[in-house]
Write an enzyme that holds these catalytic residues in place. Structure first.
Site, PDB file in Angstrom:
ATOM      1  N   CYS A   2       0.837  -1.207   0.000  1.00  0.00           N
ATOM      2  CA  CYS A   2       0.000   0.000   0.000  1.00  0.00           C
ATOM      3  C   CYS A   2       0.871   1.256   0.000  1.00  0.00           C
ATOM      4  CB  CYS A   2      -0.927   0.107   1.219  1.00  0.00           C
ATOM      5  SG  CYS A   2      -1.912  -1.348   1.520  1.00  0.00           S
ATOM      6  N   ARG A  27       2.870   0.289  -5.366  1.00  0.00           N
ATOM      7  CA  ARG A  27       2.852  -0.345  -4.051  1.00  0.00           C
ATOM      8  C   ARG A  27       1.567  -1.136  -3.804  1.00  0.00           C
ATOM      9  NH1 ARG A  27       6.693   1.680  -0.832  1.00  0.00           N
ATOM     10  NH2 ARG A  27       5.620   0.876   0.986  1.00  0.00           N
ATOM     11  N   TRP A  75      -3.020  -2.582  -1.413  1.00  0.00           N
ATOM     12  CA  TRP A  75      -2.744  -3.977  -1.763  1.00  0.00           C
ATOM     13  C   TRP A  75      -3.286  -4.771  -0.572  1.00  0.00           C
ATOM     14  CZ3 TRP A  75      -0.067  -8.234   0.161  1.00  0.00           C
ATOM     15  CH2 TRP A  75       0.184  -9.268  -0.751  1.00  0.00           C
ATOM     16  N   ASN A 101      -0.382   1.850   5.897  1.00  0.00           N
ATOM     17  CA  ASN A 101       0.387   0.858   5.139  1.00  0.00           C
ATOM     18  C   ASN A 101       1.069  -0.038   6.155  1.00  0.00           C
ATOM     19  OD1 ASN A 101       2.192  -0.550   3.486  1.00  0.00           O
ATOM     20  ND2 ASN A 101       3.700   1.084   3.592  1.00  0.00           N
ATOM     21  N   GLY A 102       0.778  -1.343   6.089  1.00  0.00           N
ATOM     22  CA  GLY A 102       1.401  -2.272   7.039  1.00  0.00           C
ATOM     23  C   GLY A 102       0.379  -3.270   7.543  1.00  0.00           C
ATOM     24  N   GLU A 484      15.511 -16.632 -12.903  1.00  0.00           N
ATOM     25  CA  GLU A 484      15.019 -15.277 -13.149  1.00  0.00           C
ATOM     26  C   GLU A 484      14.156 -15.227 -14.416  1.00  0.00           C
ATOM     27  OE1 GLU A 484      14.674 -12.782 -11.440  1.00  0.00           O
ATOM     28  OE2 GLU A 484      14.481 -11.069 -12.760  1.00  0.00           O
ATOM     29  N   LYS A 488      10.310 -13.940 -14.330  1.00  0.00           N
ATOM     30  CA  LYS A 488       9.848 -12.821 -15.171  1.00  0.00           C
ATOM     31  C   LYS A 488       8.604 -13.237 -15.938  1.00  0.00           C
ATOM     32  CE  LYS A 488      11.182  -9.943 -14.009  1.00  0.00           C
ATOM     33  NZ  LYS A 488      12.092  -9.931 -12.920  1.00  0.00           N
ATOM     34  N   GLU A 491       5.398 -13.970 -13.609  1.00  0.00           N
ATOM     35  CA  GLU A 491       4.781 -12.868 -12.855  1.00  0.00           C
ATOM     36  C   GLU A 491       4.000 -11.900 -13.746  1.00  0.00           C
ATOM     37  OE1 GLU A 491       7.276 -10.117 -10.644  1.00  0.00           O
ATOM     38  OE2 GLU A 491       8.917 -10.384 -12.046  1.00  0.00           O
ATOM     39  N   HIS A 507      14.653 -36.358 -12.423  1.00  0.00           N
ATOM     40  CA  HIS A 507      14.251 -36.838 -11.094  1.00  0.00           C
ATOM     41  C   HIS A 507      12.794 -36.487 -10.815  1.00  0.00           C
ATOM     42  CE1 HIS A 507      18.291 -38.161 -10.153  1.00  0.00           C
ATOM     43  NE2 HIS A 507      18.711 -37.051 -10.747  1.00  0.00           N
ATOM     44  N   LYS A 606       5.041  -3.706  -6.025  1.00  0.00           N
ATOM     45  CA  LYS A 606       6.471  -3.517  -6.245  1.00  0.00           C
ATOM     46  C   LYS A 606       7.276  -3.746  -4.979  1.00  0.00           C
ATOM     47  CE  LYS A 606      10.035  -2.077  -8.646  1.00  0.00           C
ATOM     48  NZ  LYS A 606      10.586  -3.110  -9.542  1.00  0.00           N
TER      49      LYS A 606
HETATM   50  O1  M6R Z   1      12.686  -4.551  -3.454  1.00  0.00           O
HETATM   51  P1  M6R Z   1      13.304  -5.899  -3.398  1.00  0.00           P
HETATM   52  O2  M6R Z   1      14.475  -6.061  -4.335  1.00  0.00           O
HETATM   53  O3  M6R Z   1      13.689  -6.315  -2.002  1.00  0.00           O
HETATM   54  O4  M6R Z   1      12.187  -6.891  -3.888  1.00  0.00           O
HETATM   55  C1  M6R Z   1      12.380  -8.272  -3.890  1.00  0.00           C
HETATM   56  C2  M6R Z   1      11.298  -8.961  -4.676  1.00  0.00           C
HETATM   57  O5  M6R Z   1      10.042  -8.647  -4.165  1.00  0.00           O
HETATM   58  C3  M6R Z   1      11.336  -8.577  -6.171  1.00  0.00           C
HETATM   59  O6  M6R Z   1      12.572  -8.863  -6.745  1.00  0.00           O
HETATM   60  C4  M6R Z   1      10.223  -9.346  -6.923  1.00  0.00           C
HETATM   61  O7  M6R Z   1      10.522 -10.705  -6.966  1.00  0.00           O
HETATM   62  C5  M6R Z   1      10.038  -8.765  -8.321  1.00  0.00           C
HETATM   63  N1  M6R Z   1       8.640  -8.601  -8.591  1.00  0.00           N
HETATM   64  C6  M6R Z   1      10.553  -9.636  -9.394  1.00  0.00           C
HETATM   65  O8  M6R Z   1      10.381  -9.049 -10.641  1.00  0.00           O
END
Ligand code: M6R
Length: 611
Positions: A2, A27, A75, A101-102, A484, A488, A491, A507, A606
């Site tokens: 948030c 956020r 969020w 927020n929290g 990674e 990508k 997500e 396996h 984010k």
């Molecule tokens: O802000 P941060 O680098 O600590 O965030 C870590 C993860 O939340 C972030 O890398 C997340 O996996 C991304 N959405 C990936 O694209």
């Protein structure tokens, strides 16, 4: 997660709140709302969905008169993303409004106590507890807002950044934080609060970073700070000199594409200031050569993509500096009672510097007396401030939820660190260091070359918009790249995807391969080339369609793989920086091809500031 904002000043508050929220939508974006004092009473407007729904509802804020207000983009954690659960929340008499927020962890206990005292709740949120608790203490302590805030923060457990307005004090915004970010901006025409700096940059570059359990009281032309007991404290503002345009799309269709294209610059900005005359200078490390030589073990701790950069760099720290490395997901690390030996160094990697689990891992390491280093992108964020030392990645503001440029900068920052350690510990000669640095300095141009090849990847991606499952395989660093690439894709495209160590396929996972399943094989590590080719043959035999990502001298691979993407030649340790580019573009174009919201994928935010 948030985002919260607040404003008090000469201007109409609502348009300023909306503008601030638009910079914080990364956020959270499942609902939004604003509370504004209109001269007689506090008025709240809220709506589910993206911020633009709230903008439409309030005619860009124009139909909410008033010079003081608070806003929120959500969020959801407690309670579904409905209009009722959206913030701000009122006390019963609608004289106190709160954005949060929290997570208030003891909200159930507090809610029951308040219900026993006759309070009625309308939402399912933890935040509403704060509104009623404020009401309770406000009435109990002679309608003194500061005392009410102090009493509330002594009762609530968990994390919070709160923005609060009281109808009886129509020219004051209160704000307080614990474990959720909060800044205060000092502008000519009024003062602001926000979860993050970009929300206030249009109005001011002078900001205060609020520490845990500090309270801010803002009027149009004053800003005061208090500690957890309500005693006045002094704080210094910081001048922010970011480029404001960095947080705009600048003609790109999506932030993600813009950020992918910013990678050459971001990587260059991260490495150049640290390479001087063939040497690595990381002044902010603040470690003597003796201290570097005394490191016995490195713990790399992070979440998501940042964790993946750690998986890659384990190979580099171990291979070049010969320091044993453990890489942990922060959410696991903090609860696994890790063993810290004498000479341990904990490296926390985070773009936002606010990820709750990473922050908790950092605090755990500090509590145990272990040295900590943050590799962080957001200047002044919690991890940057709390780590013993901080090495910034100079990616600039990253807005798209799917990280690209910050990831690339985290990779190269660690390459430099590993090489520095290797050289100081006598594991590589000056000559070797020069060669490695030469390879690293070539990366930005090589990334540019790869970015020039986007049409081919776009075409390929269009063929896979209807894919059900996609697999990524590789060995060693290629496995880290696969992790990674897979994250990508899943997500932002919502296609099920898994990354597998190529040798581990048989396996279990290989049973998922069907006719036409796309398997992306990352094959950049020459020493493992033949082994991965065997795994490609195994999946092809089961019907897979194989896309290989490999070095541009491995032309042979065309005999085995169905399609090939070549990357320019670099040292085997640094191939991640190149191989990830086509995989980012692939994920991007699949998402675009499916017509999805690339920058704001469903269910994500984010910055993950809750556990
Ligand atoms: O802000 P941060 O680098 O600590 O965030 C870590 C993860 O939340 C972030 O890398 C997340 O996996 C991304 N959405 C990936 O694209």
């Amino acid at each position: 997660m948030c985002g919260i904002v607040g404003y008090v000043g000469k201007e109409q508050a609502a348009p300023i709140l909306l503008d601030g929220l638009s910079k914080l939508e990364y956020r959270g974006y499942d609902s939004a709302g604003m509370a504004v004092y209109d001269g007689e009473k506090i008025v709240i407007n809220k709506s589910t969905g993206r911020l633009k729904v709230l903008s439409e509802l309030t005619h860009d804020g124009e139909n909410m008169p008033g010079h003081i207000g608070i806003g929120h983009t959500r969020w959801a954690t407690h309670g579904e993303p409905t209009e009722t659960n959206a913030h701000p929340h009122f006390n019963e008499s609608k004289t106190i409004a709160v954005v949060h927020n929290g997570i208030i962890e003891n909200y159930l206990k507090l809610k029951n106590l308040l219900i026993e005292r006759g309070y009625q709740f309308v939402s399912d949120t933890d935040t509403e507890v704060v509104a009623h608790l404020l009401d309770y203490y406000y009435k109990k302590y002679d309608k003194d807002p500061l005392t009410a805030v102090v009493k509330v923060i002594h009762r609530v457990e968990g994390s919070y950044a709160l923005g609060i307005i009281f109808a009886d004090y129509p020219d004051v915004v209160y704000s307080v934080r614990k474990d959720s970010p909060l800044i205060v901006g000092k502008a000519k025409e009024g003062n602001l609060i926000a979860s993050d700096v970009p929300a206030v940059l249009k109005y001011t570059r002078d900001v205060y970073f609020i520490e845990n359990e500090e309270i801010a009281r803002l009027t149009e032309d004053t800003i005061e700070f208090f500690n957890v007991d309500g005693e006045p404290i002094q704080k210094q503002s910081k001048h922010i000199d970011w480029d404001i345009n960095a947080a705009e799309k600048n003609g790109y269709e999506h932030f993600m594409l813009k950020e992918i294209y910013e990678q050459p610059k971001a990587v260059r900005d991260t490495i150049s200031p640290r390479i001087k005359d063939g040497k690595i200078i990381i002044e902010e490390l603040g470690m003597t050569d003796e201290e570097i030589r005394s490191i016995k073990k490195i713990h790399i701790v992070a979440c998501g993509s940042a964790y993946h950069t750690g998986v890659t760099n384990k190979y580099i720290f171990e291979g070049l500096a010969r320091i044993p490395v453990e890489v942990d997901l922060a959410s696991e690390f903090r609860y696994r009672n890790p063993i810290f030996e004498e000479g341990a160094l904990v490296i926390i990697i985070s773009q936002s510097g606010e990820t709750a689990d990473s922050l908790a891992a950092l605090r755990l390491a500090k509590e145990k007396g272990v040295k900590t280093l943050g590799i962080v992108n957001v200047v002044g964020s919690s991890i940057a401030r709390e780590a013993d030392k901080v090495m910034y990645t100079w990616a600039g503001p990253e807005i798209a939820v799917a990280t690209t440029k910050a990831y690339s900068c985290q990779l190269v920052a660690q390459y430099l660190l590993a090489l520095k350690f290797a050289q100081v510990r006598g594991q590589i000669t000056d000559e070797q260091l020069k060669e490695y640095l030469h390879e690293i300095e070539m990366l930005p141009n090589q990334i540019e070359i790869l970015l020039g090849n986007k049409e081919r990847i776009q075409k390929f991606a269009n063929r896979y918009v209807a894919a059900k499952d996609v697999f990524f395989i590789g060995r060693g660093i290629d496995y880290a790249i696969s992790l990674e690439g897979s994250l990508k894709l899943k997500e932002i495209s919502y296609i099920h995807s898994e990354a597998y160590a190529a040798g581990e396929l048989k396996h279990g996972t290989i049973s998922l391969i069907e006719d036409g399943t796309l398997v992306t094989a990352v094959v950049t590590q020459e020493e493992l080339y033949k082994k991965t080719i065997s795994n490609i043959v195994e999946v092809k035999t089961r019907g897979a369609y194989v896309l290989a990502v490999t070095n541009d001298d491995n032309l042979d691979i065309e005999k085995t793989a169905d399609s090939v993407i070549y990357i320019p030649k670099t040292n085997a340790y640094f191939t991640n920086s190149l191989a990830i580019i086509p995989l980012q573009l692939f994920a991007y174009y699949v998402s675009v091809g499916k017509g999805l919201d690339v920058d704001k994928p469903r269910n994500l935010a984010k910055s993950v500031t809750v556990e």
